[in-house]
Write an enzyme that holds these catalytic residues in place. Sequence first.
Site, PDB file in Angstrom:
ATOM      1  N   TYR A  61      42.307  80.222  72.546  1.00  0.00           N
ATOM      2  CA  TYR A  61      41.507  80.430  71.345  1.00  0.00           C
ATOM      3  C   TYR A  61      40.125  79.803  71.505  1.00  0.00           C
ATOM      4  O   TYR A  61      39.979  78.661  71.936  1.00  0.00           O
ATOM      5  CB  TYR A  61      42.199  79.805  70.127  1.00  0.00           C
ATOM      6  CG  TYR A  61      41.342  79.800  68.887  1.00  0.00           C
ATOM      7  CD1 TYR A  61      41.097  80.981  68.198  1.00  0.00           C
ATOM      8  CD2 TYR A  61      40.757  78.619  68.415  1.00  0.00           C
ATOM      9  CE1 TYR A  61      40.293  80.987  67.067  1.00  0.00           C
ATOM     10  CE2 TYR A  61      39.954  78.614  67.296  1.00  0.00           C
ATOM     11  CZ  TYR A  61      39.726  79.803  66.629  1.00  0.00           C
ATOM     12  OH  TYR A  61      38.934  79.810  65.509  1.00  0.00           O
ATOM     13  N   GLY A  68      38.444  82.348  64.371  1.00  0.00           N
ATOM     14  CA  GLY A  68      38.991  82.618  63.056  1.00  0.00           C
ATOM     15  C   GLY A  68      39.617  83.986  62.964  1.00  0.00           C
ATOM     16  O   GLY A  68      40.470  84.368  63.773  1.00  0.00           O
ATOM     17  N   HIS A  91      27.309  78.639  62.437  1.00  0.00           N
ATOM     18  CA  HIS A  91      27.900  77.728  61.455  1.00  0.00           C
ATOM     19  C   HIS A  91      26.946  76.607  61.031  1.00  0.00           C
ATOM     20  O   HIS A  91      27.323  75.761  60.208  1.00  0.00           O
ATOM     21  CB  HIS A  91      29.208  77.143  62.000  1.00  0.00           C
ATOM     22  CG  HIS A  91      30.336  78.124  61.981  1.00  0.00           C
ATOM     23  ND1 HIS A  91      30.388  79.223  62.799  1.00  0.00           N
ATOM     24  CD2 HIS A  91      31.454  78.185  61.210  1.00  0.00           C
ATOM     25  CE1 HIS A  91      31.492  79.914  62.551  1.00  0.00           C
ATOM     26  NE2 HIS A  91      32.148  79.309  61.595  1.00  0.00           N
ATOM     27  N   ASN A 203      34.904  71.485  65.221  1.00  0.00           N
ATOM     28  CA  ASN A 203      36.210  71.814  64.647  1.00  0.00           C
ATOM     29  C   ASN A 203      37.012  70.536  64.423  1.00  0.00           C
ATOM     30  O   ASN A 203      37.885  70.186  65.209  1.00  0.00           O
ATOM     31  CB  ASN A 203      36.944  72.753  65.602  1.00  0.00           C
ATOM     32  CG  ASN A 203      38.231  73.328  65.028  1.00  0.00           C
ATOM     33  OD1 ASN A 203      39.130  73.691  65.768  1.00  0.00           O
ATOM     34  ND2 ASN A 203      38.326  73.441  63.723  1.00  0.00           N
ATOM     35  N   ARG A 309      42.866  39.399  31.400  1.00  0.00           N
ATOM     36  CA  ARG A 309      44.156  38.835  31.811  1.00  0.00           C
ATOM     37  C   ARG A 309      44.851  39.662  32.881  1.00  0.00           C
ATOM     38  O   ARG A 309      45.568  39.124  33.734  1.00  0.00           O
ATOM     39  CB  ARG A 309      45.065  38.715  30.580  1.00  0.00           C
ATOM     40  CG  ARG A 309      46.439  38.180  30.873  1.00  0.00           C
ATOM     41  CD  ARG A 309      47.154  37.667  29.624  1.00  0.00           C
ATOM     42  NE  ARG A 309      46.997  38.485  28.458  1.00  0.00           N
ATOM     43  CZ  ARG A 309      47.987  39.193  27.885  1.00  0.00           C
ATOM     44  NH1 ARG A 309      49.188  39.210  28.420  1.00  0.00           N
ATOM     45  NH2 ARG A 309      47.756  39.879  26.790  1.00  0.00           N
TER      46      ARG A 309
END
Length: 538
Positions: A61, A68, A91, A203, A309
Amino acid sequence: MTTVEISTIPVAFDGESLTIDSVRQVAEEGAQAAVPDAAMAKARRSREIFEGIAEQNIPIYGVTTGYGEMIYMQVDKSKETELQTNLVRSHSAGVGPLFAEDEARAVVAARLNTLAKGYSAVRPEILERLALYLNLGITPAIPQIGSLGASGDLAPLSHVASTLIGEGYVLRDGKQVPTRKVLDELGIEPLKLKFKEGLALINGTSAMTGLGSLVVGRALTQARQAEIVTALLIETLRGSTSPFLAEGHDIARPHQGQIDTAANMRALMNGSNLTVEHADLRRELQADKDTDKDVQRSEIYLQKAYSLRAIPQIVGAVRDTLYHAVQKLEIELNSANDNPLFFEGQDEIFHGANFHGQPIAFAMDFVTIALTQLGVLAERQINRVLNRHLSYGLPEFLVAGDPGLHSGFAGAQYPATALVAENRTIGPASTQSVPSNGDNQDVVSMGLIAARNARRVLENNNRILAVEFLAAAQAVDISGRFEGLSPAAKATYDAVRALVPTLGVDRYMADDIELVAAALSRGEFLAALDRYTDVVLR
């Protein structure tokens, strides 16, 4: 490019041992980055394994395929540089304001360490270049908006990667300038990306993790400073030390954050002549009964409101949330979170989803919730000291002169209250998944949005706490109780007064609040304890 102050001790980026403190040293203090020889050797070996697989024409890949939804498209090996470069360019589409320089450096540091782990198959040259950027102060200009948090922080990391190939922009004196101009000035040749390197650079979760590391580190400082001002208030209002007894926390309800906050409160109030023990209050109550005095006052002093408190239970829970976030962030800082990954001795390529930011998204949303509650506590403490019906004898709004003619802190309370309301509108990001990328990315984390949300609440809280520090110092002045304060409380009061004078008559107060808020963001009240007392907080 911005010149940074260089620390003398380098931080090792070995893919195994990076901490939030180390990230902050590099991002905020300019510490040098060093990739150990062993990490370089591991990266070199990983690259050799990968290239051996690639030469066998095995489908990989992002190496011999599109990305994608376009994974079914085959890409010839001869296009290796073009494929990786096009990915980075396409991108680099982030928008909006840029991350600050220290934030961008944290992003680069996080990415360097995950690649140094040695499973991403990038050449050692990539590690060397990222380390060089950190060491020379070459800081990518990274837009804040555009990440879905799966497949990682694609947009912001692309803006980092684009600078490695001589494109995009870097920061110089807070403004963006073309990367190529800066590299040419420094005699640095842009890199040509090889198989998988564009994908490996973008990535992953390094934007949310880098920013998250700064936010959580600073949030721990904020929690400590919230304890500091609370202790000052309790002393000034002559509160009881009983709620902070060690046995009530270490034995009865041993949440670590609660234990730590209670211990800090004891340390901060140690040496005070104003706080009272429970036995003292019982004797006072009995004396009032014996003389037929109104016992209501003593009963109020016996147990004060939750905002004075329940500090270990509230701030301690904030601490526990931050401790959890530290654990998750440091795991992620030292993880291989891109895809695919390559392991020596393993024929099968790991085509997985370590880029998914869900663990960090959940952690940062939890931080946002916790910090929101820290702001709520601070605002309620402000209200208690400003409200004459709740402040145990102090004048309304801490007016030093004539009430009515002067309004004191009445106006200063409004921004604190408004910021609490604003914090409450900042909802979780991790549940806001919107499918994208042709429904390939059909469940996404929005982790970077979660980290940005937490940062926003953190910054809002600094202003809320600024009002509280100012009000607490004013309460000391009006009550005339400075001499009875503990050493820690005196150091805190002095630190406030070194910045802002007592409010005598009404004056313009916005500058006072911003000045103290800026000091809080730098951790100055924590530093004042280190300089002027022996108090060491957990």
